[in-house]
Design a protein around this motif. Sequence first.
Motif, mmCIF file in Angstrom:
data_model
loop_
_atom_site.group_PDB
_atom_site.id
_atom_site.type_symbol
_atom_site.label_atom_id
_atom_site.label_comp_id
_atom_site.label_asym_id
_atom_site.label_seq_id
_atom_site.Cartn_x
_atom_site.Cartn_y
_atom_site.Cartn_z
ATOM 1 N N LEU A 120 8.876 4.940 -1.428
ATOM 2 C CA LEU A 120 7.447 4.643 -1.346
ATOM 3 C C LEU A 120 7.166 3.153 -1.440
ATOM 4 C CD1 LEU A 120 6.020 7.561 -3.506
ATOM 5 C CD2 LEU A 120 5.996 7.350 -1.009
ATOM 6 N N ARG A 121 8.029 2.429 -2.126
ATOM 7 C CA ARG A 121 7.827 0.979 -2.227
ATOM 8 C C ARG A 121 7.862 0.325 -0.846
ATOM 9 N NH1 ARG A 121 11.506 -0.099 -5.723
ATOM 10 N NH2 ARG A 121 13.114 -0.834 -4.292
ATOM 11 N N GLN A 122 8.656 0.890 0.061
ATOM 12 C CA GLN A 122 8.710 0.356 1.423
ATOM 13 C C GLN A 122 7.346 0.430 2.095
ATOM 14 O OE1 GLN A 122 11.406 -1.090 2.543
ATOM 15 N NE2 GLN A 122 12.758 -0.482 0.861
ATOM 16 N N PHE A 123 6.652 1.562 1.894
ATOM 17 C CA PHE A 123 5.327 1.702 2.501
ATOM 18 C C PHE A 123 4.320 0.794 1.816
ATOM 19 C CE2 PHE A 123 1.099 3.627 2.793
ATOM 20 C CZ PHE A 123 0.968 3.749 4.173
ATOM 21 N N VAL A 124 4.380 0.694 0.499
ATOM 22 C CA VAL A 124 3.447 -0.159 -0.250
ATOM 23 C C VAL A 124 3.562 -1.606 0.218
ATOM 24 C CG1 VAL A 124 2.883 -1.083 -2.532
ATOM 25 C CG2 VAL A 124 3.398 1.350 -2.266
ATOM 26 N N GLU A 125 4.783 -2.099 0.316
ATOM 27 C CA GLU A 125 4.988 -3.488 0.735
ATOM 28 C C GLU A 125 4.551 -3.699 2.177
ATOM 29 O OE1 GLU A 125 9.087 -4.155 -0.119
ATOM 30 O OE2 GLU A 125 8.749 -4.357 -2.295
ATOM 31 N N TRP A 126 4.794 -2.692 3.034
ATOM 32 C CA TRP A 126 4.353 -2.786 4.431
ATOM 33 C C TRP A 126 2.831 -2.803 4.490
ATOM 34 C CZ3 TRP A 126 1.540 0.779 7.387
ATOM 35 C CH2 TRP A 126 1.489 0.534 8.764
ATOM 36 N N ALA A 127 2.181 -1.941 3.714
ATOM 37 C CA ALA A 127 0.718 -1.863 3.728
ATOM 38 C C ALA A 127 0.088 -3.161 3.243
ATOM 39 C CB ALA A 127 0.252 -0.695 2.858
ATOM 40 N N GLU A 128 0.714 -3.800 2.275
ATOM 41 C CA GLU A 128 0.164 -5.032 1.712
ATOM 42 C C GLU A 128 0.469 -6.258 2.564
ATOM 43 O OE1 GLU A 128 0.369 -3.876 -3.071
ATOM 44 O OE2 GLU A 128 1.990 -5.052 -2.160
ATOM 45 N N ASP A 129 1.400 -6.108 3.481
ATOM 46 C CA ASP A 129 1.845 -7.247 4.278
ATOM 47 C C ASP A 129 1.077 -7.349 5.604
ATOM 48 O OD1 ASP A 129 3.301 -9.462 5.054
ATOM 49 O OD2 ASP A 129 4.975 -8.293 5.836
ATOM 50 N N GLY A 130 -0.234 -7.543 5.479
ATOM 51 C CA GLY A 130 -1.048 -7.817 6.651
ATOM 52 C C GLY A 130 -1.331 -6.642 7.546
ATOM 53 N N ASN A 131 -1.292 -5.421 7.013
ATOM 54 C CA ASN A 131 -1.564 -4.254 7.849
ATOM 55 C C ASN A 131 -2.935 -3.634 7.566
ATOM 56 O OD1 ASN A 131 0.896 -3.531 9.613
ATOM 57 N ND2 ASN A 131 1.798 -4.101 7.648
ATOM 58 N N GLU A 132 -3.824 -4.410 6.989
ATOM 59 C CA GLU A 132 -5.234 -4.050 6.834
ATOM 60 C C GLU A 132 -5.437 -2.762 6.037
ATOM 61 O OE1 GLU A 132 -6.943 -3.978 10.695
ATOM 62 O OE2 GLU A 132 -6.551 -6.104 11.097
ATOM 63 N N ILE A 133 -4.624 -2.556 5.016
ATOM 64 C CA ILE A 133 -4.791 -1.388 4.149
ATOM 65 C C ILE A 133 -5.032 -1.910 2.731
ATOM 66 C CG2 ILE A 133 -3.779 0.760 3.287
ATOM 67 C CD1 ILE A 133 -2.011 0.831 5.745
ATOM 68 N N GLU A 134 -6.281 -2.107 2.395
ATOM 69 C CA GLU A 134 -6.627 -2.633 1.073
ATOM 70 C C GLU A 134 -6.895 -1.519 0.075
ATOM 71 O OE1 GLU A 134 -9.840 -5.344 1.454
ATOM 72 O OE2 GLU A 134 -8.715 -6.775 2.682
ATOM 73 N N ARG A 135 -7.234 -0.338 0.562
ATOM 74 C CA ARG A 135 -7.559 0.787 -0.301
ATOM 75 C C ARG A 135 -7.019 2.066 0.326
ATOM 76 N NH1 ARG A 135 -12.182 2.831 2.097
ATOM 77 N NH2 ARG A 135 -12.987 3.844 0.210
ATOM 78 N N MET A 136 -6.861 3.099 -0.485
ATOM 79 C CA MET A 136 -6.317 4.352 0.026
ATOM 80 C C MET A 136 -7.170 4.919 1.148
ATOM 81 S SD MET A 136 -3.452 4.963 -1.422
ATOM 82 C CE MET A 136 -3.206 6.660 -0.861
ATOM 83 N N GLY A 137 -8.478 4.740 1.038
ATOM 84 C CA GLY A 137 -9.381 5.253 2.064
ATOM 85 C C GLY A 137 -9.213 4.593 3.414
ATOM 86 N N ASP A 138 -8.458 3.480 3.469
ATOM 87 C CA ASP A 138 -8.249 2.782 4.738
ATOM 88 C C ASP A 138 -7.112 3.372 5.554
ATOM 89 O OD1 ASP A 138 -10.261 0.987 4.101
ATOM 90 O OD2 ASP A 138 -8.894 -0.467 3.197
ATOM 91 N N ILE A 139 -6.282 4.204 4.934
ATOM 92 C CA ILE A 139 -5.100 4.716 5.640
ATOM 93 C C ILE A 139 -5.513 5.719 6.711
ATOM 94 C CG2 ILE A 139 -2.887 5.899 5.406
ATOM 95 C CD1 ILE A 139 -2.806 5.029 2.504
ATOM 96 N N THR A 140 -5.008 5.524 7.918
ATOM 97 C CA THR A 140 -5.302 6.414 9.044
ATOM 98 C C THR A 140 -4.007 6.986 9.613
ATOM 99 O OG1 THR A 140 -5.134 4.655 10.715
ATOM 100 C CG2 THR A 140 -7.290 4.972 9.649
#
Length: 350
Positions: free
Chosen positions: A41-61
């Motif tokens: 899961l850390r792989q996804f967290v780091e990917w999400a935080e690295d400029g992929n416009e996912i600031e909150r859980m509600g942003d995930i599509t």
Amino acid sequence: MSPPPVEDPSDLSVREMYEMFLDAKQLDYTEETLRDYETRLRQFVEWAEDGNEIERMGDITGWQLEQFKPYRQGQDLAPTTMKGQMTALKVWLDYAADIEAVDDMLPYKVNVPTLTQTEETDDTLLEADDAKALIEHYRESQVEYATERHVALELAWFTGARLGALRSLDVGDYQSADQLIWFRHHPDSTPLKKKVDGERPVGLPPETCEVLDVWIKSVRPDKRDGDGRRPLLCSRQGRPSVSTIQNWIYQATLPCVASSCPHGKDPRSCEWTERSKASQCPSSRSPHQVRTGSITWQLNTGLSFEAVGTRVNSDPDTLRRYYDKASDVEKLEQRRRAFVEKLNFESDDS
């Protein structure tokens, strides 16, 4: 860890949800399983935080989940690793949906790969001939007999146990006179993967018992763990960590221990022989690969899937699918042993 003070769980950051999930699952998962989820899961967290416009859980599509998959595939992952990555992501999102941090349908948008049976299994294992050569070397060595790596390899090979089960063993679990060892579930410190159902006695060869007797009497550090227990596999600090036992196994299975280097290196100068780099040798083996080799070897000796399953705490169908690495000829020999006498004309009374 208490939940962050937010009114809407969909406002939680991806990292906050990651930490909440790991905290919530501490009682449900073993330490080893929890560590697997933490890594994946850390792989996804780091990917999400690295400029992929996912600031909150509600942003995930669903689109972003689909974008993450090729990102990980581009890192040349094995098919089984990729499946484990996406499965962990789905489990995590199921948890998030349960607490209304994401839409109920979002977990179903995770594309978990469907693998063939060949892709599902890893054919890398410690071969029986290699195990025999290594163990004979340690048994004949005046310097390495009953060392940590020798004891770890003997136990791993002759029990076929999982790494967590090996780590759970205490000195009192070993019964020298009966030539057996008990695997016991300690839920708060060293749990077994199948919990109480994983408790079992496993018989040991006399030679392995001789090694353990010397280890306990003369070599093992006289240490206890934080619970006052006397770990069988023991370091100077007490009960060794999972990574420490892994390292012992990697060191124990370096091919140059018992033969010449298959990679043309000089063991005296090879960096792979260093304590912290043994896992980098292409021919050293992990605890799981030793377990796979042990199970295959036990099956090849003529033991039934049921008997081996009892010893290694795995159901027979799982052994057939994931752990039986015998060749087609070896599998023919397994079947032949069971039926050859019935197919002999001389045994036909008629």
